[in-house]
Structures are given as C-alpha cells and as structure tokens.
Design a protein around this motif. Structure first.
Motif, short mmCIF file in Angstrom:
data_model
loop_
_atom_site.label_atom_id
_atom_site.label_comp_id
_atom_site.label_asym_id
_atom_site.label_seq_id
_atom_site.Cartn_x
_atom_site.Cartn_y
_atom_site.Cartn_z
N SER A 224 0.84 -1.19 0.00
CA SER A 224 0.00 0.00 0.00
C SER A 224 0.87 1.24 0.00
O SER A 224 1.99 1.23 0.52
CB SER A 224 -0.90 0.02 1.23
OG SER A 224 -1.81 -1.04 1.18
N SER B 179 5.88 9.49 1.02
CA SER B 179 6.77 10.41 1.75
C SER B 179 7.47 9.72 2.92
O SER B 179 8.26 10.34 3.63
CB SER B 179 5.99 11.62 2.27
OG SER B 179 5.21 11.26 3.40
N SER C 116 5.88 16.65 6.85
CA SER C 116 5.47 16.37 5.47
C SER C 116 3.98 16.66 5.25
O SER C 116 3.39 16.17 4.29
CB SER C 116 5.73 14.89 5.17
OG SER C 116 5.03 14.08 6.12
N THR D 62 -0.35 11.68 3.14
CA THR D 62 -1.79 11.42 3.18
C THR D 62 -2.21 11.00 4.59
O THR D 62 -1.41 10.49 5.37
CB THR D 62 -2.17 10.29 2.21
OG1 THR D 62 -1.58 9.06 2.68
CG2 THR D 62 -1.66 10.57 0.79
C1 LIG Z 1 10.34 16.11 4.57
C2 LIG Z 1 9.71 15.03 5.39
C3 LIG Z 1 9.30 15.32 6.68
C4 LIG Z 1 8.68 14.35 7.47
N1 LIG Z 1 8.27 14.67 8.73
C5 LIG Z 1 7.65 13.73 9.49
C6 LIG Z 1 7.20 14.03 10.81
O1 LIG Z 1 7.34 15.15 11.30
N2 LIG Z 1 6.59 13.05 11.52
C7 LIG Z 1 6.39 11.81 11.00
O2 LIG Z 1 5.81 10.96 11.69
N3 LIG Z 1 6.81 11.50 9.77
C8 LIG Z 1 7.43 12.41 9.00
N4 LIG Z 1 7.87 12.08 7.74
C9 LIG Z 1 7.65 10.70 7.24
C10 LIG Z 1 6.36 10.52 6.42
O3 LIG Z 1 5.95 11.73 5.85
C11 LIG Z 1 5.26 9.94 7.28
O4 LIG Z 1 5.60 8.62 7.64
C12 LIG Z 1 3.89 9.93 6.61
O5 LIG Z 1 2.92 9.51 7.57
C13 LIG Z 1 3.80 8.99 5.41
O6 LIG Z 1 2.58 9.28 4.71
P1 LIG Z 1 2.45 8.87 3.15
O7 LIG Z 1 1.08 9.19 2.73
O8 LIG Z 1 3.54 9.50 2.38
O9 LIG Z 1 2.65 7.30 3.24
P2 LIG Z 1 3.65 6.38 2.43
O10 LIG Z 1 5.04 6.86 2.57
O11 LIG Z 1 3.13 6.20 1.05
O12 LIG Z 1 3.49 5.01 3.22
C14 LIG Z 1 3.96 4.90 4.56
C15 LIG Z 1 3.63 3.49 5.09
O13 LIG Z 1 2.23 3.36 5.26
C16 LIG Z 1 1.69 2.35 4.43
N5 LIG Z 1 0.43 2.89 3.90
C17 LIG Z 1 0.23 4.07 3.26
N6 LIG Z 1 -1.07 4.26 3.01
C18 LIG Z 1 -1.72 3.18 3.51
C19 LIG Z 1 -3.10 2.78 3.58
N7 LIG Z 1 -4.06 3.55 3.09
N8 LIG Z 1 -3.40 1.59 4.16
C20 LIG Z 1 -2.43 0.81 4.68
N9 LIG Z 1 -1.12 1.14 4.64
C21 LIG Z 1 -0.77 2.31 4.07
C22 LIG Z 1 2.75 2.07 3.39
O14 LIG Z 1 2.70 0.72 2.96
C23 LIG Z 1 4.01 2.36 4.17
O15 LIG Z 1 4.37 1.25 4.94
C24 LIG Z 1 8.51 13.04 6.95
C25 LIG Z 1 8.93 12.75 5.65
C26 LIG Z 1 9.54 13.72 4.88
C27 LIG Z 1 9.98 13.35 3.50
#
Ligand SMILES: Cc1cc2nc3c(=O)[nH]c(=O)nc-3n(C[C@H](O)[C@H](O)[C@H](O)COP(=O)(O)OP(=O)(O)OC[C@H]3O[C@@H](n4cnc5c(N)ncnc54)[C@H](O)[C@@H]3O)c2cc1C
Ligand SMILES: Cc1cc2nc3c(=O)[nH]c(=O)nc-3n(C[C@H](O)[C@H](O)[C@H](O)COP(=O)(O)OP(=O)(O)OC[C@H]3O[C@@H](n4cnc5c(N)ncnc54)[C@H](O)[C@@H]3O)c2cc1C
Lengths: 456, 456
Positions: free
Chosen positions: A69, A74, A135, A140
């Motif tokens: 998924s 990010s 992020s 999402t």
């Molecule tokens: C510049 C930057 C700053 C950040 N700052 C923070 C911060 O302050 N705090 C923090 O906690 N994180 C931070 N992060 C990390 C990241 O943004 C978080 O982990 C965020 O929650 C990931 O969301 P995403 O939608 O990009 O998920 P993805 O990166 O696409 O997926 C993350 C994980 O969740 C799973 N997943 C995604 N969507 C679903 C779904 N609908 N159902 C089941 N599983 C799913 C994926 O398989 C994966 O294991 C940062 C990252 C960056 C690049």
C-alpha cells in the motif's frame, strides 16, 4: 516474474486502474527511505474506490501476489518500497473528504486525502486536525495512520493514534471491516483501531478514516531562542518541562542544521547561535505560557529573538521543510530515535562524540518536547564503501545508545524496511513472536507488505 | 469442583498467598456490576510479586483453570465477576510506586496502586496522572488500564490509553513480556500496549505500568450552570463546543440526580434548576476560558452560580461520588453509552421518553464533553419480575438508540460480562471473529477471564 495471464485478469477486473508503464513502475518503486535493493513492482494499481481495493486483494489472495500500500510515498523507512513480485496499491486518488461534522468535531476521509487539505477544509469551522508531520503538505492521512505519524504540535496534542476514532479496513482476503466508533470514547471489544494504526500496511489496507478534530487555538505565541551550543539548548527543553508549561511545539535545531538553512535561504541563523530552540504556545493561555518559557530560557543564557513571533513563525515553517532538502540513500541516513526527556542532553553529547569517532557528518533536529530526535548521518559518496561502513557503524551505535538510555529505535517514522535490523535490539523474542502471530491472524498468506514493520 | 490435590499444589507453590475462606470467596466473587448468576471462585490468590503471578498462571495453564484478574473490584460491568471454577487473582497487594521521574514526566507502578495514591505522590513534583475515573480514590491503575478507564478530566486529557506508555504483562502460560517504551512516542512494531489496554483481563495480566504524567494546572476555574431542564443543559454542551473552548471537565447532571444529591447531602440543587452543567477549565488560560464559557451559557439562559469556583468545586466533588450511593443489581442498572456530541440533545429526549413508556425510573449523569452518558434505570424490587422485564426492555432500547445515533454500547466501563449481549449489535461478525482470533493468539486455552469482554 508474474504470469501474464494473471496480470491480464487484474487489468480486466480493474479497467483503467492498472499501470505497467516503466515510468510508473519506477516512480512507485520506492519512498524517501534508503533503498537496500532496488526492486520494481509488477504493476501499479491506482484505486478509486473501496471496491477497487477489495477486487485487488481478492485477486492478490487468489494468486499469492504481495501488495504494497502507498499513500504519498513520503515515508522515510522504506515502508512503501516495492518488494519482489509485488503490486503497489496507490490510494492517492481516493482523496475525498467524505464528511466534516463541526458539532461532533470529527471528519471522515478517504485515505488519500492530504493532511494539509484536511486542515484547510476544517479550519473554516474553527477546527484543526492536530497531527502535523513536517510532510503535512504532501503526506496522506492514510499514510499518517499507517505509520502513526507524529509531528510538530504532537508535543501538546498527541500523535496520530490519539486523533483516530474509527477505520474502514480491507483485510488481506478482501473483506471490509469497520473498527472503532464516531464517539470520542469507546471501549467495546479490543482496540483494533489502535492496532491498525502504525501497522504500516501489513495488517490491512486503510480505506476510510474517522478523525477527531481539535479547536484551532484562539492565540499562538512563538519564540526563537538561540543558545551557544546544542547541549545547552537541550537543557532548555528540560527547563521548560521543569517550569511545567506545555508548549504546542518544541523543536530543537543544531548548528549544522542552521548552517544548512542559511545556505538554502540566505539567513544568518548560525551567526546568531550554535543551536536554536523553537517554541510555540497556543490557546487562551498562550501569552502567559510564552512569558513563563521566556523566563526559564533566559535564565539559561538563551538569546530570544527580538523580532517576535513573526520571525519565529517563519523559522518554524523553515523547520517544517528542513528535512526535505535531500533524499536519504545509503550515504545519508536520517534517524528517528526517541529517548526519555531527561536523556536528551547526554544523548546529544554522545551523538556528537560518535560522529567524531566514526568520521561521519552529523546534523540533528528534534521534536524535543517528545524526546524524538532526527540525527542525520552522512558521508561523502566519493569516499566510497569504506565510508559507508563507517556510516553504518555510527548508525548502529546511535541506535544502541538510544536503547541503552531507555529509548526506542523509532519515535514516529516506523520500522518499514530499513529499521528491521534494529527491532530485535529493542523487543524480546516473545514480543516479536506475538507480533508475527498477530500478523498471521490478519494476513495468513503474508501478502500485505511482506518484509516490513515486524520481523518474522 | 476443583481436584483438592490440584489446589494443594497451588497452595504449596504460593505459600501464604492462597485463600479459600468463605469470607474471601464471597468478597472476591463480584465487582459492582449486576450479577447474572452468583458464582464463587475456588480460591483467591493475593499476588505480591510478578513471580507469584507467573507461578499462578503456569499452574492454571497446566490444570486448565480459569483466572479472573482483579484490582479493586470497582468495575461496573461484571468484568471481575468470578466464573465457574475460577481462581480470582487479586493484584491489590502489588501496590508499589516503583519510580517517579519528574524530568521524564513518567511514573512506573505496580498494578495495585490506587489512582488517588499515584496522584498524591506525583503532585509534589507539579505533576498529575490525568485519567480520573469517579472511582479514583479506590480503583487501581491496573484496573484502569485493563478497562481503559475514562474519567472527568478526560474531556481535555484523554482516556487511560492516552497516558499509558508501557506495560509488563504476564501471558496465559506465565511468560512475562514488556510492551511499549518509556518515551512519549514510539512506533516500533504493533501497538501491543494499546491492544492490552481495555482488554479486561482476557489477554494477559498487567503487572507493571509506565504512565505519562501531565503538568498540574497552574490555575483552575470552575462553573456551576443551572438550566431549566436537561435538554437545555445538553444544548449548553454544544454551545461550549461551538465557542471552541476546551474545558478540562464538563459534567452534566439531570434533575433526578440533583434530587438524589439533595437527599444525601441536604443541598438545594433541584430547587435552583432542573439540570446542572459543571464546567472546569485549567491551565494558564483558565480564567479567559471560563469567561468565554460563561458568555456562551448565559446566552442560553443558564444561571451561573454566584458562589464562584468554591461551590462549583464542591459540586464536582459530589459528582465524583454521585454514582457510588447504590450498587447495581438486576433491578438497577447503570448504563455507559456514548453518542456523538451533536446527538446529546435528541438522545437525552429519547431516554426520557423511553423511561416513561417502559414505566421505569431514570436518572442521568454524563461526561458530556465526550458524549458519554450514564443513565441509570431502575424499578422497585417490590414490583417483581415483570418490572424487571420492563427494565430490560428500557435498557435494550437505550442501547439500540445510542447505536442508531452513531454511538457505542460502552464509553468507558467496558463490556465485562453484562454488556456482552449488546456487542454484536455494534460490531460485525467479521470484527467479532477477528477479536476471537486475537484472543486465541494470547490465550489459546481460554483461561484468562473467559466469557468476558468479547463474544466468541
Ligand atoms: C520532509 C519530510 C518530513 C517528514 N516529517 C515527518 C514528521 O514530522 N513526523 C512523522 O511521523 N513522519 C514524518 N515524515 C515521514 C512521512 O511523511 C510519514 O511517515 C507519513 O505519515 C507517510 O505518509 P504517506 O502518505 O507519504 O505514506 P507512504 O510513505 O506512502 O506510506 C507509509 C507506510 O504506510 C503504508 N500505507 C500508506 N497508506 C496506507 C493505507 N491507506 N493503508 C495501509 N497502509 C498504508 C505504506 O505501505 C508504508 O508502509 C517526513 C517525511 C519527509 C519526507
Ligand atoms: C462509583 C464509581 C464510579 C466510577 N466512575 C468511573 C468513571 O468515571 N470512569 C470509568 O471509566 N469507570 C468508572 N467506574 C468503573 C471502575 O471504577 C473502572 O472500570 C475501574 O477502572 C476499575 O478498576 P478496578 O481496579 O476496580 O478494577 P476491577 O473492577 O477489579 O477490574 C476491572 C476489569 O479489569 C480486569 N483487571 C483488573 N486488574 C487487572 C490487571 N492487573 N491485569 C489484567 N486485568 C485486570 C478485571 O478482570 C476486570 O475485567 C466507576 C465505578 C464506580 C463504582
């Protein structure tokens, strides 16, 4: 790799949703975490509905195909990295805010809704969705829930788990279940909602989320406090705690981070101090709280920016983006340990010592209110494999030291793929085994994001 | 019932811990919830150490004897009721506060520590343990965790789960595991701590708890607002929400409850209004928040007590004890539904209508900030079985109506034994099945509090 007829069956079952273009396969092959072994998915499915997700998982179960998924990609732990023979399931097009109930103070969203979009939509009702990973403009809600994301104002408002009331989840076999409740409180049965939160796509696919909203603060005060060095700024964090004042944001930046910000934005932060503490208070007491904090910090020799809240807020904005300048790879790795607050000062000293001994570069930002540190270690790519080994040694040592001080290997980013090697350092064989058996209950054929989040 | 030799083995293994006196068996046979079928345990074990608990569970596994864990027995759902052939395991003597770390803002306690005792101990450090069930002078932290207890100031500070960082748990086979972390944040592996919290003794015995502490508020303001009737007071709850002010306590009492308090304490509350809203704000903004709330409520016709905070605080103290006057039985049952906040007014109207139609008595208090209501329905014992049937009908209807409005069957008291008949009204067969399978992972021979919390 995959039987073309099997793939054809998927394309026929989900017309217009399945892509196998080289661009898509590459783009959806990884998140922002270091890649241990480059792997392309066999297809990318962009779901538009819960039914799409169910059809995909029924197909995946039938043919034993792994499903990864993905929200915005990010993540920084490789949780959304493609694994061998997998389909990447992108939830980004399921981006509807289904409901905002201003009186119930809740919202119901599809998983692909971007954190910032939800916040913009509820702000007009005087509400906010509190968990704000740096992020937030990009990640999402589904990804935030799947990682139990933290963020800046989590110091006061708690992490994602504390704002999630109910989930719709598609299980490995395509069954749709609903966990939790629309009410703020509820204790019927086991807390499946909390179990799903932070499970990184290994227990089910999150397709609907009911969140609790909080009140937009009536006032906000922000302070930028410069210190001579990092340990002194870390001591400032403890002083604020000892004053028993709860800031909404408490971020710590070291000198190297200030240099990087100066380089990128032409500021003169590093000249003004060797370390910066950014503090925000909010609510009816924001002004009085900021005064109390100012008093505590000046006593420690901090220089509080005289430009007032405005500059400080701009700095918080910079901080929110201070991690995004570079993508992690095997030569640059951002860590995410957390330590008990009292250990911030010794841990920070230990980090600096480690960097020196291993000959690696180090910069650190921290969600200091939660004791959650993001040291980034790096070596020059040109220095080659030996430098990379030094980097690995520094990483291992930094993680082990955090554990020795009563900390954890990951405060908010998740174990994903990259941090699995450290999980057994933190958790006992019995606990690892329990988790493997929980995984089996939800996903008996191990098709949901295999090789992530737990060791089995 | 139990083979005397088997019991002898236990007595020999746990010298001085096992009692089979008639007094003990009776006293430990039930909590404060209605008793469906009187049942005595075969023995009571008062554990003094983790090892005692492990020895008991190894023995229980060997001989397939059910074990019912018990804190103070203040539960109201029959979660601690003895079941056929069981041993009751009392944790009340494991009552040591193991550690208070004022800088880390955490405490580590044994399960038998009474909530009020922990609060007294941490107060000298300017800290508090936030979750404060009305039973806080009596109930144990272990029981609070096992039920995920709510409380008065949970409106602002969250429920027990939000304050629990780590647990030591003895599993059914006697294995000791540690879940969670000493840090405020941590996402390594699945959230076993949250899964244990609220599991009502069915997944493991909680023998150690690390809690997060909060800051004792710098100031507290309390308002007592009298309304003509209950629906108007419920509308006041919504008005406070719409003003986007977060009280720490928001309790709603109906006219019958006021009458009961007057009867018990010689006050004249009922004369002053048909319903009472008790509001507390705390922290640096407490005064300004109280002013904003006062404004919102006066606009609705509330009469705010002019005796100021002092009377209001006395009333909150009375409220904390307003449930304890009577023990529930089959003729008097206290409910614990929660509804989304916007549904408070219609739900309260529906309750009054139900009581009339079924010819039962009704009084209601509510943790209104969370939409969590405690209607108590009763009939006179002298009216006999037919009256009891009317009571049952009213109960069923009140629960069904809460569900229809998007609510839950239990906001904080837990399913225990008494509420199991309603669980399938709220949760789907798939969700019930998932829970049964989770239970199997932790407790394959079903010896931990069988017949409680879930349906299987
Ligand atoms: C510049 C930057 C700053 C950040 N700052 C923070 C911060 O302050 N705090 C923090 O906690 N994180 C931070 N992060 C990390 C990241 O943004 C978080 O982990 C965020 O929650 C990931 O969301 P995403 O939608 O990009 O998920 P993805 O990166 O696409 O997926 C993350 C994980 O969740 C799973 N997943 C995604 N969507 C679903 C779904 N609908 N159902 C089941 N599983 C799913 C994926 O398989 C994966 O294991 C940062 C990252 C960056 C690049
Ligand atoms: C007057 C009164 C007011 C109340 N007010 C509130 C309120 O405001 N909010 C609220 O949530 N509840 C309230 N309650 C209910 C009750 O006090 C809570 O459920 C409390 O958390 C129970 O704690 P206890 O130590 O008495 O546990 P017990 O009643 O002994 O046990 C409760 C459940 O937890 C299990 N258990 C207990 N200890 C352990 C352990 N160490 N390991 C594993 N399982 C264990 C038991 O098996 C049982 O299922 C009230 C009760 C009364 C009588």
């Amino acid at each position: 790799m995959i039987d073309p007829a099997v793939l054809e069956e998927l394309v026929a079952a989900l017309p217009g949703r399945v892509s196998t273009t080289a661009t898509d396969l590459a783009q959806y092959s990884r998140d922002q975490g270091p890649v241990l072994r480059e792997t392309l998915p066999v297809a990318v499915v962009r779901a538009r509905s819960v039914e799409d997700v169910q059809i995909l998982l029924q197909w995946a179960t039938r043919h034993d195909v792994p499903v990864v998924s993905r929200g915005a990609g990010s993540g920084v732990s490789g949780g959304a990295h493609a694994t061998t023979g997998c389909v990447v399931l992108s939830l980004e097009l399921m981006d509807r805010i289904v409901e905002i109930s201003p009186d119930d103070e809740i919202a119901v969203v599809e998983p692909g809704v971007v954190n910032a979009d939800l916040n913009a939509a509820v702000a007009q009702h005087g509400l906010m969705y509190a968990p704000d990973p740096a992020s937030y403009r990009w990640s999402t809600i589904g990804g935030n829930v799947a990682t139990n994301a933290g963020g800046l104002r989590c110091a006061k408002y708690g992490v994602t788990r504390d704002s999630v009331l109910a989930l719709d989840v598609v299980l490995a076999d395509g069954t749709l279940v609903s966990t939790g409740h629309r009410t703020f409180k509820g204790v019927a049965g086991y807390d499946l909602t909390a179990l799903m939160t932070g499970s990184e796509g290994t227990l089910g696919v999150i397709v609907g989320i009911t969140v609790r909203l909080r009140y937009l603060p009536q006032a906000v005060h922000t302070l930028a406090a410069f210190f001579d060095d990092f340990p002194q700024a870390a001591a400032g964090v403890l002083a604020i705690g000892r004053a028993r004042v709860q800031p909404s944001i408490l971020e710590l930046l070291d000198g190297r981070t200030l240099e990087a910000l100066d380089g990128a934005h032409g500021s003169d932060l590093r000249r003004r101090g060797g370390s910066l503490l950014l503090v925000q208070t909010d609510g009816y007491g924001a002004g009085a709280e900021a005064d109390a904090i100012r008093g505590a910090l000046i006593g420690l020799g901090a220089v509080i920016s005289e430009e007032g809240s405005e500059e400080a807020e701009r700095l918080i904005d910079l901080r929110r983006h201070s991690r995004g300048d570079e993508v992690d790879d095997l030569y640059r790795v951002g860590e995410d340990v957390a330590v008990p607050k009292s250990q911030l000062v010794p841990y920070v000293a230990a980090l600096e010592d480690m960097a020196r001994r291993h000959g690696v570069k180090l910069k650190v930002v921290a969600h200091a209110g939660d004791g959650n540190l993001h040291p980034t270690f790096w070596v020059e790519r040109s220095e080659g494999p030996q430098a990379q080994e030094r980097l690995e040694s520094a990483l291992d040592e930094s993680v082990q030291r955090a554990l020795d001080l009563g900390g954890t290997i990951t405060g908010e980013h998740g174990v994903g793929q990259y941090k699995r090697r450290w999980l057994a350092w933190e958790q006992s064989p019995e606990v690892l085994d329990l988790q493997a058996r929980l995984k089996q209950v939800f996903d008996p054929s191990n098709i949901l994001n295999p090789g992530k989040a737990i060791v089995s």
